[in-house]
Write a protein that holds these residues in place. Structure first.
Motif, PDB file in Angstrom:
ATOM      1  N   ALA A 108      27.200  43.602  31.711  1.00  0.00           N
ATOM      2  CA  ALA A 108      27.172  43.971  30.297  1.00  0.00           C
ATOM      3  C   ALA A 108      27.288  45.492  30.179  1.00  0.00           C
ATOM      4  CB  ALA A 108      25.871  43.493  29.663  1.00  0.00           C
ATOM      5  N   GLY A 109      28.014  45.954  29.159  1.00  0.00           N
ATOM      6  CA  GLY A 109      28.156  47.388  28.951  1.00  0.00           C
ATOM      7  C   GLY A 109      29.467  47.744  28.295  1.00  0.00           C
ATOM      8  N   LYS A 110      29.761  49.061  28.296  1.00  0.00           N
ATOM      9  CA  LYS A 110      31.003  49.592  27.728  1.00  0.00           C
ATOM     10  C   LYS A 110      31.921  50.043  28.846  1.00  0.00           C
ATOM     11  CE  LYS A 110      29.438  51.657  23.390  1.00  0.00           C
ATOM     12  NZ  LYS A 110      29.357  52.932  22.670  1.00  0.00           N
ATOM     13  N   TYR A 111      33.213  49.786  28.656  1.00  0.00           N
ATOM     14  CA  TYR A 111      34.204  50.128  29.677  1.00  0.00           C
ATOM     15  C   TYR A 111      35.455  50.698  29.022  1.00  0.00           C
ATOM     16  CZ  TYR A 111      31.225  47.194  32.510  1.00  0.00           C
ATOM     17  OH  TYR A 111      30.141  46.662  33.145  1.00  0.00           O
ATOM     18  N   GLY A 112      36.109  51.617  29.726  1.00  0.00           N
ATOM     19  CA  GLY A 112      37.438  52.051  29.342  1.00  0.00           C
ATOM     20  C   GLY A 112      38.421  51.004  29.826  1.00  0.00           C
ATOM     21  N   LEU A 113      39.403  50.653  29.005  1.00  0.00           N
ATOM     22  CA  LEU A 113      40.356  49.609  29.350  1.00  0.00           C
ATOM     23  C   LEU A 113      41.697  50.244  29.708  1.00  0.00           C
ATOM     24  CD1 LEU A 113      40.673  46.515  29.450  1.00  0.00           C
ATOM     25  CD2 LEU A 113      41.480  46.628  27.101  1.00  0.00           C
ATOM     26  N   HIS A 114      42.174  49.978  30.923  1.00  0.00           N
ATOM     27  CA  HIS A 114      43.429  50.532  31.432  1.00  0.00           C
ATOM     28  C   HIS A 114      44.267  49.394  31.995  1.00  0.00           C
ATOM     29  CE1 HIS A 114      41.618  54.556  31.258  1.00  0.00           C
ATOM     30  NE2 HIS A 114      40.530  53.922  31.623  1.00  0.00           N
ATOM     31  N   MET A 115      45.582  49.640  32.076  1.00  0.00           N
ATOM     32  CA  MET A 115      46.469  48.598  32.596  1.00  0.00           C
ATOM     33  C   MET A 115      47.573  49.207  33.449  1.00  0.00           C
ATOM     34  SD  MET A 115      46.951  46.075  29.387  1.00  0.00           S
ATOM     35  CE  MET A 115      45.544  45.439  28.520  1.00  0.00           C
TER      36      MET A 115
END
Length: 157
Positions: A108-115
């Motif tokens: 659980a938590g906040k994440y930066g989303l990259h692809m």
């Protein structure tokens, strides 16, 4: 008497002008790439994604605006960078409970989303612990929390 009316009128006009420019300075106009927030409850888990929608404007996205693979964008300290999904600021993925992504645990938590976009219509999705970074310039492999591979497709109306 006429002079005092003129002075009062001028002061009133000046006051209206000052207040109206202050009101205009606070006007929050939309950006070219609109900010959006999507939330969904899945079971007992709330998932939220905060992102900016890139303005496509009839441009070719995959392989052009968003290059395939890892790329040296020519600034910052990164020699290879994935695409930070979205436009403007870092896209943020937030979950209230632990989840699994492609069989891997994502706490659980906040994440930066990259692809990392690939020419074969697949993408590697990366969840970075450094959600507050502006984007791909500061993504370091040691900060990755989880990643998974998926297929992407064009939406047609």
């Amino acid at each position: 008497m006429k002079r005092s009316y003129t002075k009062i009128s001028m002061l009133l006009l000046l006051a209206v002008f000052c207040f109206s420019t202050e009101a205009l300075a606070q006007l929050d106009l939309p950006r070219g790439s609109q900010k959006a927030k999507v939330s969904q409850r899945i079971g007992i888990t709330d998932i939220t994604i905060v992102y900016s929608r890139p303005s496509v404007n009839d441009r070719e996205i995959w392989g052009n605006l968003v290059p395939y693979g890892m790329n040296n964008l020519g600034f910052g300290t990164a020699t290879e960078s994935p695409w930070r999904a979205g436009a403007n600021e870092n896209t943020i993925f937030k979950t209230t409970d632990d989840i699994k992504v492609e069989g891997k645990d994502l706490p659980a938590g906040k994440y930066g989303l990259h692809m990392i976009m690939n020419e074969d219509n697949t993408a590697t999705v990366i969840f970075s612990k450094n959600h507050g970074a502006w984007g791909q310039l500061f993504l370091r492999p040691c900060r990755r929390c989880a990643s998974g591979r998926c297929h992407h497709q064009r939406n047609t109306p």
